[in-house]
Design an enzyme around this catalytic site. Structure first.
Site, PDB file in Angstrom:
ATOM      1  N   ASN A 123       0.957  -1.290  -0.146  1.00 31.56           N
ATOM      2  CA  ASN A 123       0.037   0.019  -0.113  1.00 31.56           C
ATOM      3  C   ASN A 123       0.941   1.172   0.190  1.00 31.56           C
ATOM      4  OD1 ASN A 123      -1.793   2.132   0.440  1.00 31.56           O
ATOM      5  ND2 ASN A 123      -2.587   1.377   2.455  1.00 31.56           N
ATOM      6  N   TRP A 124       1.042   1.778  -1.049  1.00 34.61           N
ATOM      7  CA  TRP A 124       1.946   3.026  -1.331  1.00 34.61           C
ATOM      8  C   TRP A 124       1.413   4.110  -0.632  1.00 34.61           C
ATOM      9  CZ3 TRP A 124       4.134   2.305  -7.066  1.00 34.61           C
ATOM     10  CH2 TRP A 124       4.948   1.316  -7.209  1.00 34.61           C
ATOM     11  N   LYS A 125       0.300   4.297  -0.254  1.00 30.43           N
ATOM     12  CA  LYS A 125      -0.674   5.438   0.137  1.00 30.43           C
ATOM     13  C   LYS A 125      -0.318   6.482  -0.809  1.00 30.43           C
ATOM     14  CE  LYS A 125      -0.359   3.348   4.790  1.00 30.43           C
ATOM     15  NZ  LYS A 125      -0.537   3.585   6.209  1.00 30.43           N
ATOM     16  N   HIS A 156      -9.746   1.124   4.957  1.00 31.96           N
ATOM     17  CA  HIS A 156      -8.559   1.485   5.642  1.00 31.96           C
ATOM     18  C   HIS A 156      -8.600   2.565   6.909  1.00 31.96           C
ATOM     19  CE1 HIS A 156      -4.259   2.799   6.475  1.00 31.96           C
ATOM     20  NE2 HIS A 156      -4.010   1.591   5.707  1.00 31.96           N
ATOM     21  N   GLU A 172      -5.359  -4.569  10.837  1.00 30.52           N
ATOM     22  CA  GLU A 172      -4.500  -3.433  11.132  1.00 30.52           C
ATOM     23  C   GLU A 172      -4.894  -2.759  12.287  1.00 30.52           C
ATOM     24  OE1 GLU A 172      -2.570  -2.396   7.063  1.00 30.52           O
ATOM     25  OE2 GLU A 172      -4.171  -1.302   7.069  1.00 30.52           O
ATOM     26  N   GLY A 228       2.424   2.643  11.115  1.00 29.80           N
ATOM     27  CA  GLY A 228       3.373   3.859  11.069  1.00 29.80           C
ATOM     28  C   GLY A 228       4.056   4.060  12.302  1.00 29.80           C
ATOM     29  N   SER A 242       3.251  -1.385  10.604  1.00 33.17           N
ATOM     30  CA  SER A 242       4.878  -1.335  10.778  1.00 33.17           C
ATOM     31  C   SER A 242       5.413  -2.861  10.262  1.00 33.17           C
ATOM     32  CB  SER A 242       5.050  -0.947  12.163  1.00 33.17           C
ATOM     33  OG  SER A 242       4.653   0.323  12.771  1.00 33.17           O
ATOM     34  N   GLY A 298       2.781  -0.742   4.430  1.00 38.09           N
ATOM     35  CA  GLY A 298       2.875   0.739   3.893  1.00 38.09           C
ATOM     36  C   GLY A 298       4.096   1.135   3.701  1.00 38.09           C
TER      37      GLY A 298
END
Ligand code: 13P
Length: 245
Positions: free
Chosen positions: A9-11, A91, A160, A166, A206, A227
């Protein structure tokens, strides 16, 4: 041995130039990525370029979609706007930053399920909810939007925990196992064995090359939704290297 999926997931980390740069590097080392179950989720505006530049057959997905299929919805993207494999819905960044509630997410899930695209539904508790012992009831309400039966469709549930996203704060394997078991038991009470066979469970929050091996040992994990570490080619490569064929 089960095949672990790596969902990147490159956001909103990579713009078009950096997405193409990533794909150029990936093409240059494509042997590493061939025959592995990888789904890349570029930002919507970069999906076309990523598809055009890829020299190997990787799956591409959308990070989110609109509830509607067409119409006057400025700035939004419909599930049918480009040919993709899967779409993330629910998400926590959509739930929290964009205030998407369960009704909105249920609508999006329905939209994805009525297309040919496979949905990935994200669920998970915030730190506050965890501390208030609300984790199970939050999960119950987040999965309450699932359809009564899947009619042969595939579904992925990505657990998640919001506090792990993060933060570098990865739950223990025991905690993840406990939560995935809880989710699996809830799914067992909802679905037939045939439907259950079409459901995968992912973990996200993470994940990086340093903790992947340890996390893979959690039996119920079928894949990872990753991510920031997935948007850096060297880190992504170090992750993918560890996935057995
Ligand atoms: P990080 O891997 O950056 O913690 O993000 C996880 C995530 O939100 C994937 O959807």
């Amino acid at each position: 041995m089960k095949k672990i999926t790596i969902a990147a997931n490159w956001k909103m980390y990579l713009d078009e130039v950096s997405s193409i740069d990533f794909i150029d590097k990936l093409n240059a080392e494509k042997e590493l990525f061939i025959n592995k179950d990888i789904i890349l989720f570029p930002s919507h505006a970069c999906i076309r370029s990523v598809k055009d530049h890829l020299n190997i057959d990787l799956k591409i997905g959308m990070q989110d979609c609109d509830i509607h299929n067409k119409g006057a919805y400025t700035g939004s993207t419909s599930i049918g706007s480009i040919d993709i494999h899967s779409c993330i819905v629910g998400h926590s960044e959509r739930r929290i930053i964009y205030k998407e509630n369960n009704d909105v997410i249920a609508g999006k899930l329905g939209t994805v399920l009525s297309s040919k695209v496979d949905p990935i539904l994200c669920i998970g508790e915030t730190l506050q909810e965890k501390n208030d012992n609300l984790t199970e009831s939050i999960i119950d309400s987040q999965i309450s939007i699932l359809p009564k039966d899947l009619n042969g469709r595939k579904l992925t549930i990505a657990y998640e925990p919001v506090w792990a996203i993060g933060s570098g704060d990865v739950p223990s394997n025991e905690y993840i196992h406990q939560m995935l078991s809880y989710i699996k038991n809830r799914l067992k009470s909802l679905y037939s064995d045939t439907d259950l066979n079409n459901i995968k469970l992912f973990y996200g929050g993470s994940v990086d090359a340093n903790n992947l091996q340890d996390l893979i040992s959690v039996e119920l994990i079928d894949g990872f939704l990753i991510g920031s570490a997935s948007a850096n080619f060297e880190k992504f490569k170090d992750i993918v290297k560890q996935i057995k064929l």
